[in-house]
Design a protein around this motif. Structure first.
Motif, PDB file in Angstrom:
ATOM      1  N   ALA A   1      72.869 -16.976 -69.578  1.00 42.97           N
ATOM      2  CA  ALA A   1      74.011 -17.725 -69.030  1.00 42.97           C
ATOM      3  C   ALA A   1      74.495 -18.828 -69.966  1.00 42.97           C
ATOM      4  CB  ALA A   1      73.667 -18.293 -67.653  1.00 42.97           C
ATOM      5  N   GLU A   2      73.596 -19.619 -70.493  1.00 45.29           N
ATOM      6  CA  GLU A   2      74.022 -20.715 -71.375  1.00 45.29           C
ATOM      7  C   GLU A   2      74.608 -20.180 -72.678  1.00 45.29           C
ATOM      8  OE1 GLU A   2      70.790 -23.492 -71.812  1.00 45.29           O
ATOM      9  OE2 GLU A   2      70.727 -23.866 -69.643  1.00 45.29           O
ATOM     10  N   ARG A   3      74.061 -19.087 -73.198  1.00 41.54           N
ATOM     11  CA  ARG A   3      74.595 -18.508 -74.432  1.00 41.54           C
ATOM     12  C   ARG A   3      75.933 -17.828 -74.175  1.00 41.54           C
ATOM     13  NH1 ARG A   3      69.388 -17.147 -74.462  1.00 41.54           N
ATOM     14  NH2 ARG A   3      69.684 -14.898 -74.481  1.00 41.54           N
ATOM     15  N   LEU A   4      76.147 -17.321 -72.965  1.00 40.91           N
ATOM     16  CA  LEU A   4      77.450 -16.756 -72.616  1.00 40.91           C
ATOM     17  C   LEU A   4      78.507 -17.859 -72.604  1.00 40.91           C
ATOM     18  CD1 LEU A   4      79.237 -14.396 -71.727  1.00 40.91           C
ATOM     19  CD2 LEU A   4      78.440 -14.785 -69.377  1.00 40.91           C
ATOM     20  N   VAL A   5      78.162 -19.018 -72.063  1.00 37.48           N
ATOM     21  CA  VAL A   5      79.086 -20.162 -72.070  1.00 37.48           C
ATOM     22  C   VAL A   5      79.391 -20.553 -73.512  1.00 37.48           C
ATOM     23  CG1 VAL A   5      79.330 -22.609 -71.474  1.00 37.48           C
ATOM     24  CG2 VAL A   5      78.426 -20.995 -69.784  1.00 37.48           C
TER      25      VAL A   5
ATOM     26  N   ASP B   1      73.076 -10.359 -76.999  1.00 40.03           N
ATOM     27  CA  ASP B   1      72.215 -10.473 -78.172  1.00 40.03           C
ATOM     28  C   ASP B   1      70.926  -9.707 -77.882  1.00 40.03           C
ATOM     29  OD1 ASP B   1      70.443 -12.222 -76.692  1.00 40.03           O
ATOM     30  OD2 ASP B   1      71.582 -13.963 -77.354  1.00 40.03           O
ATOM     31  N   ALA B   2      69.994  -9.745 -78.804  1.00 44.10           N
ATOM     32  CA  ALA B   2      68.765  -8.953 -78.686  1.00 44.10           C
ATOM     33  C   ALA B   2      67.726  -9.575 -77.766  1.00 44.10           C
ATOM     34  CB  ALA B   2      68.155  -8.739 -80.072  1.00 44.10           C
ATOM     35  N   SER B   3      67.983 -10.732 -77.219  1.00 43.16           N
ATOM     36  CA  SER B   3      66.958 -11.444 -76.459  1.00 43.16           C
ATOM     37  C   SER B   3      66.621 -10.791 -75.119  1.00 43.16           C
ATOM     38  CB  SER B   3      67.393 -12.884 -76.225  1.00 43.16           C
ATOM     39  OG  SER B   3      68.521 -12.912 -75.373  1.00 43.16           O
ATOM     40  N   ARG B   4      67.570 -10.031 -74.576  1.00 48.94           N
ATOM     41  CA  ARG B   4      67.387  -9.442 -73.241  1.00 48.94           C
ATOM     42  C   ARG B   4      67.092 -10.549 -72.236  1.00 48.94           C
ATOM     43  NH1 ARG B   4      69.648  -4.498 -74.140  1.00 48.94           N
ATOM     44  NH2 ARG B   4      68.631  -3.439 -75.823  1.00 48.94           N
ATOM     45  N   ALA B   5      65.931 -10.523 -71.565  1.00 49.82           N
ATOM     46  CA  ALA B   5      65.617 -11.526 -70.541  1.00 49.82           C
ATOM     47  C   ALA B   5      64.710 -12.633 -71.074  1.00 49.82           C
ATOM     48  CB  ALA B   5      64.971 -10.854 -69.331  1.00 49.82           C
ATOM     49  N   GLN B   6      64.655 -12.777 -72.388  1.00 51.94           N
ATOM     50  CA  GLN B   6      63.804 -13.776 -73.020  1.00 51.94           C
ATOM     51  C   GLN B   6      64.682 -14.854 -73.667  1.00 51.94           C
ATOM     52  OE1 GLN B   6      60.542 -13.400 -72.541  1.00 51.94           O
ATOM     53  NE2 GLN B   6      61.068 -11.529 -71.464  1.00 51.94           N
ATOM     54  N   PRO B   7      64.095 -15.998 -73.972  1.00 50.82           N
ATOM     55  CA  PRO B   7      64.842 -16.997 -74.745  1.00 50.82           C
ATOM     56  C   PRO B   7      65.179 -16.434 -76.126  1.00 50.82           C
ATOM     57  CG  PRO B   7      62.878 -17.963 -73.752  1.00 50.82           C
ATOM     58  CD  PRO B   7      62.793 -16.480 -73.548  1.00 50.82           C
ATOM     59  N   ALA B   8      66.327 -16.805 -76.652  1.00 49.48           N
ATOM     60  CA  ALA B   8      66.742 -16.321 -77.973  1.00 49.48           C
ATOM     61  C   ALA B   8      66.208 -17.244 -79.054  1.00 49.48           C
ATOM     62  CB  ALA B   8      68.262 -16.248 -78.057  1.00 49.48           C
ATOM     63  N   GLY B   9      65.701 -16.642 -80.115  1.00 47.92           N
ATOM     64  CA  GLY B   9      65.243 -17.420 -81.254  1.00 47.92           C
ATOM     65  C   GLY B   9      66.426 -17.924 -82.063  1.00 47.92           C
ATOM     66  N   PRO B  10      66.210 -18.850 -82.972  1.00 51.46           N
ATOM     67  CA  PRO B  10      67.308 -19.437 -83.742  1.00 51.46           C
ATOM     68  C   PRO B  10      68.021 -18.431 -84.654  1.00 51.46           C
ATOM     69  CG  PRO B  10      65.186 -20.177 -84.580  1.00 51.46           C
ATOM     70  CD  PRO B  10      64.917 -19.412 -83.325  1.00 51.46           C
ATOM     71  N   ASP B  11      67.344 -17.347 -85.018  1.00 48.05           N
ATOM     72  CA  ASP B  11      67.949 -16.357 -85.904  1.00 48.05           C
ATOM     73  C   ASP B  11      68.469 -15.129 -85.158  1.00 48.05           C
ATOM     74  OD1 ASP B  11      67.381 -17.974 -88.078  1.00 48.05           O
ATOM     75  OD2 ASP B  11      65.418 -17.043 -88.401  1.00 48.05           O
TER      76      ASP B  11
ATOM     77  N   ARG C   1      70.797 -12.580 -83.682  1.00 46.96           N
ATOM     78  CA  ARG C   1      72.192 -12.223 -83.953  1.00 46.96           C
ATOM     79  C   ARG C   1      73.005 -12.260 -82.664  1.00 46.96           C
ATOM     80  NH1 ARG C   1      75.944  -8.125 -84.289  1.00 46.96           N
ATOM     81  NH2 ARG C   1      77.206  -8.128 -86.183  1.00 46.96           N
ATOM     82  N   ARG C   2      74.183 -12.838 -82.720  1.00 49.34           N
ATOM     83  CA  ARG C   2      75.077 -12.955 -81.571  1.00 49.34           C
ATOM     84  C   ARG C   2      75.966 -11.709 -81.518  1.00 49.34           C
ATOM     85  NH1 ARG C   2      77.753 -18.713 -82.452  1.00 49.34           N
ATOM     86  NH2 ARG C   2      78.748 -18.183 -80.474  1.00 49.34           N
ATOM     87  N   ASP C   3      75.454 -10.621 -80.966  1.00 49.44           N
ATOM     88  CA  ASP C   3      76.152  -9.338 -80.990  1.00 49.44           C
ATOM     89  C   ASP C   3      77.542  -9.402 -80.360  1.00 49.44           C
ATOM     90  OD1 ASP C   3      73.672  -8.598 -81.977  1.00 49.44           O
ATOM     91  OD2 ASP C   3      73.382  -6.954 -80.578  1.00 49.44           O
ATOM     92  N   LEU C   4      77.647  -9.944 -79.151  1.00 48.00           N
ATOM     93  CA  LEU C   4      78.942 -10.015 -78.468  1.00 48.00           C
ATOM     94  C   LEU C   4      79.917 -10.876 -79.270  1.00 48.00           C
ATOM     95  CD1 LEU C   4      80.781  -9.505 -75.951  1.00 48.00           C
ATOM     96  CD2 LEU C   4      79.813 -11.610 -75.002  1.00 48.00           C
ATOM     97  N   PHE C   5      79.488 -12.049 -79.682  1.00 49.15           N
ATOM     98  CA  PHE C   5      80.365 -12.938 -80.439  1.00 49.15           C
ATOM     99  C   PHE C   5      80.835 -12.277 -81.731  1.00 49.15           C
ATOM    100  CE2 PHE C   5      81.026 -15.960 -83.870  1.00 49.15           C
ATOM    101  CZ  PHE C   5      82.079 -16.691 -83.353  1.00 49.15           C
TER     102      PHE C   5
END
Length: 185
Positions: free
Chosen positions: A54-58, A139-149, A151-155
């Motif tokens: 949710a936060e990364r979608l925003v 992105d590749a995180s699925r239901a996990q927190p995303a790491g700093p590296d 890739r922002r697939d949708l963006f």
């Protein structure tokens, strides 16, 4: 149960509809298209995959706006069977995550069916002519927190769509909770 949508049907035309937003007003989906594209995101309130992104979608919505790409989120889940996905809880979810985009309620599920939405989240990325160019993951995180590296697939896909009108041919489908369909009467 996790569900995975089919691959992108390039060129498929977006479907417009009027739905009630968390602000209480009726909104047409196409009203949120930017000159270079539109993301239609099927999400809900209770899915751990949606909660995780949710936060990364925003963030992505805010980063896509200057590129001329709008975003709208739609919840089509059966709120009777899944009360956490009620309209009132949609309003709270949008406020809690500071949505900068509209969150619409597809109460009769007709919009989700017309799009062929399968899971939450399920992302449909359209170009300026409202032709489908991306159907993949955030992105590749699925239901996990995303790491700093991560890739922002949708963006990245929608940035390409904004610049060229065409999406990447290599796309990874989203994964999430299946849409909670109402029982047929």
């Amino acid at each position: 149960m996790a569900a995975t949508p089919p691959i992108c049907d390039f060129g498929w035309k977006a479907v417009n509809a009027k739905l009630k937003g968390t602000d209480g007003a009726e909104h047409a989906i196409f009203d949120f298209a930017g000159p270079n594209g539109l993301v239609v995101a099927f999400i809900c309130n209770h899915c751990p995959y949606v909660k995780a992104v949710a936060e990364r979608l925003v963030r992505d919505a805010e980063d896509l706006a200057p590129l001329g790409v709008g975003i709208v989120a739609i919840n089509a889940n059966d709120a009777t069977a899944y009360p956490e996905d009620s309209f009132q809880n949609m309003q709270a979810f949008a406020a809690r995550h500071a949505f900068s985009f509209p969150y619409l309620h597809d109460e009769d599920q007709s919009v989700a069916r017309s799009y062929g939405a399968v899971c939450t989240p399920d992302f449909f990325g359209f170009n300026g002519d409202l032709q489908l160019q991306y159907r993949g993951r955030l992105d590749a995180s699925r239901a996990q927190p995303a790491g700093p590296d991560t890739r922002r697939d949708l963006f990245e896909a929608m940035k390409q769509v904004a610049e060229t009108g065409e999406g990447p041919r290599d796309q990874t489908p989203s994964m999430g909770c299946s849409i909670k369909w109402k029982d047929a009467a």
